[in-house]
Motif scaffolding. Structure first.
Motif, short mmCIF file in Angstrom:
data_model
loop_
_atom_site.label_atom_id
_atom_site.label_comp_id
_atom_site.label_asym_id
_atom_site.label_seq_id
_atom_site.Cartn_x
_atom_site.Cartn_y
_atom_site.Cartn_z
N ASP A 109 37.80 38.40 35.32
CA ASP A 109 39.26 38.57 35.31
C ASP A 109 39.87 37.40 34.55
O ASP A 109 40.11 36.32 35.10
N SER A 302 39.72 45.70 31.04
CA SER A 302 40.01 44.28 31.19
C SER A 302 41.41 44.05 30.65
O SER A 302 41.65 44.14 29.43
N THR A 330 40.51 45.09 35.98
CA THR A 330 40.55 43.69 36.40
C THR A 330 41.95 43.27 36.87
O THR A 330 42.07 42.36 37.69
N THR A 335 37.73 40.09 39.19
CA THR A 335 36.41 40.11 38.56
C THR A 335 35.53 41.18 39.20
O THR A 335 35.51 41.34 40.42
#
Length: 361
Positions: A109, A302, A330, A335
């Motif tokens: 993250d 992400s 994320t 994470t």
């Protein structure tokens, strides 16, 4: 002609037809077996010249024995094109080598950026490193995972939200090889990265599509960029397909529609269990064409919470939802870690299945 004779004659024709069909199926089966044997020998010896020399004999045998004339599709590496051919013949899964150990993939993250740590049998690879404000977090995370050196670093492209953390990692960890795209920029972070590569003493490589590397019991193949003259640097992103046993991951950096189209037509194998959604879920990436080739069961985004770009975009989320993927994010979950034993994947969390977009209304 009597009824009994007509039935006997009809039965004989059917019997001959059935035998021909059985013979044709057997010939096709033998051809597929031969093809698989050739590919297995290739994977064991990496003798591409030998494969190229012998594959034509198999193709001729297939045509003579079964009446099928299979052309090897695409223009990528020979092994990738053969894998595509086998997929079209109904053999879609990876011809996996038995694995004893595990591989872990960590999706860090790092807010509005991307960073992935891959580990297999004590060997480590860092794919991108996030932006400057998360550089110390990336280094600390690697330390917590017991990293002492890196086998590979991959700089997918030279945007700050992907390479700033790599500068920090190169400052701390001895690195054997860094894969980076073959272009230059005039940014300060690019200059810092080049300086750290030189100071670290690692080997800098501009990989080509079809290049293959090993990481412990895992293997990854370069699938992008296919061309070198894209106007948008996002399309110059290095993309890889990571395989451990029967489990596979596709990571394409910030590749957009133009690069994705070239990737899909390259002949390289793309089908993967997990797809790291390109460009943080931008609508300019993750086309229907790519998703139809990758066929992911799981997607990871992400992305930073409440980012200024509106990522992930609503169009991308709609395409992912229509594809029926298990979704991880994320910005929602922090994470994430996936652990492969070569057969199945175990995730650190359940999928969030949150298909809401970051578009500003």
């Amino acid at each position: 002609m009597g009824l009994a004779k007509r039935r006997k004659k009809t039965y004989s024709r059917r019997k001959r037809s059935s035998r021909k069909s059985q013979k044709r199926c057997l010939s096709l089966k033998n051809s597929v077996i031969l093809m698989l044997v050739l590919l297995c020998i290739f994977f064991a010896t990496r003798t591409d010249a030998w494969l190229a020399e012998n594959i034509q004999s198999v193709m001729e045998y297939m045509e003579q024995s079964s009446g099928i004339h299979p052309e090897i599709p695409g223009e990528g590496s020979l092994v990738g094109r053969l894998q595509t051919l086998l997929e079209r013949m109904g053999i879609g899964r990876d011809m996996a080598v038995h694995t004893e150990g595990e591989m872990s993939v960590h999706f860090l993250d790092v807010g509005q950026g991307s960073a992935c740590l891959v580990e297999s049998e004590g060997h480590y690879m860092l794919i991108d490193g996030g932006d400057r404000d998360t550089s110390s977090f990336v280094v600390a995370y690697l330390r917590d995972q017991g990293v002492e050196r890196l086998d590979y670093i991959i700089a997918s492209h030279y945007d700050a939200d992907h390479i700033s953390g790599l500068v920090g990692a190169l400052n701390v960890y001895p690195t054997e090889k860094i894969l980076c795209p073959d272009y230059e920029t005039d940014t300060k972070i690019y200059a810092s990265l080049m300086q750290k590569i030189e100071e670290n003493g690692c080997q800098a490589v501009h990989p080509q599509v079809g290049d293959e590397y090993s990481l412990g019991e895992a293997v990854f193949t370069v699938v992008a960029p296919v061309e070198s003259d894209y106007e948008d640097d996002n399309n110059r992103s290095i993309g890889i397909r990571l395989v451990h046993g029967r489990n596979s991951f596709l990571m394409l950096g910030d590749a957009e529609q133009e690069s994705e189209a070239d990737i899909c037509s390259s002949g390289e194998k793309l089908q993967s269990d997990v797809y790291l959604v390109s460009h943080h879920g931008s609508s300019s990436s993750t086309t229907d064409g790519l998703l139809s080739r990758v066929k992911p069961t799981t997607a990871v985004i992400s992305v930073g919470k409440d980012n200024a770009y509106g990522h992930p975009h609503s169009q991308t989320m709609a395409r992912l939802e229509a594809a029926g993927v298990q979704l991880y994010r994320t910005d929602v979950q922090g994470t994430l870690t996936a652990v492969s034993d070569g057969e199945k994947l175990e995730w650190s969390q359940d999928p969030c299945m949150d298909f809401t977009s970051g578009d500003r209304q």
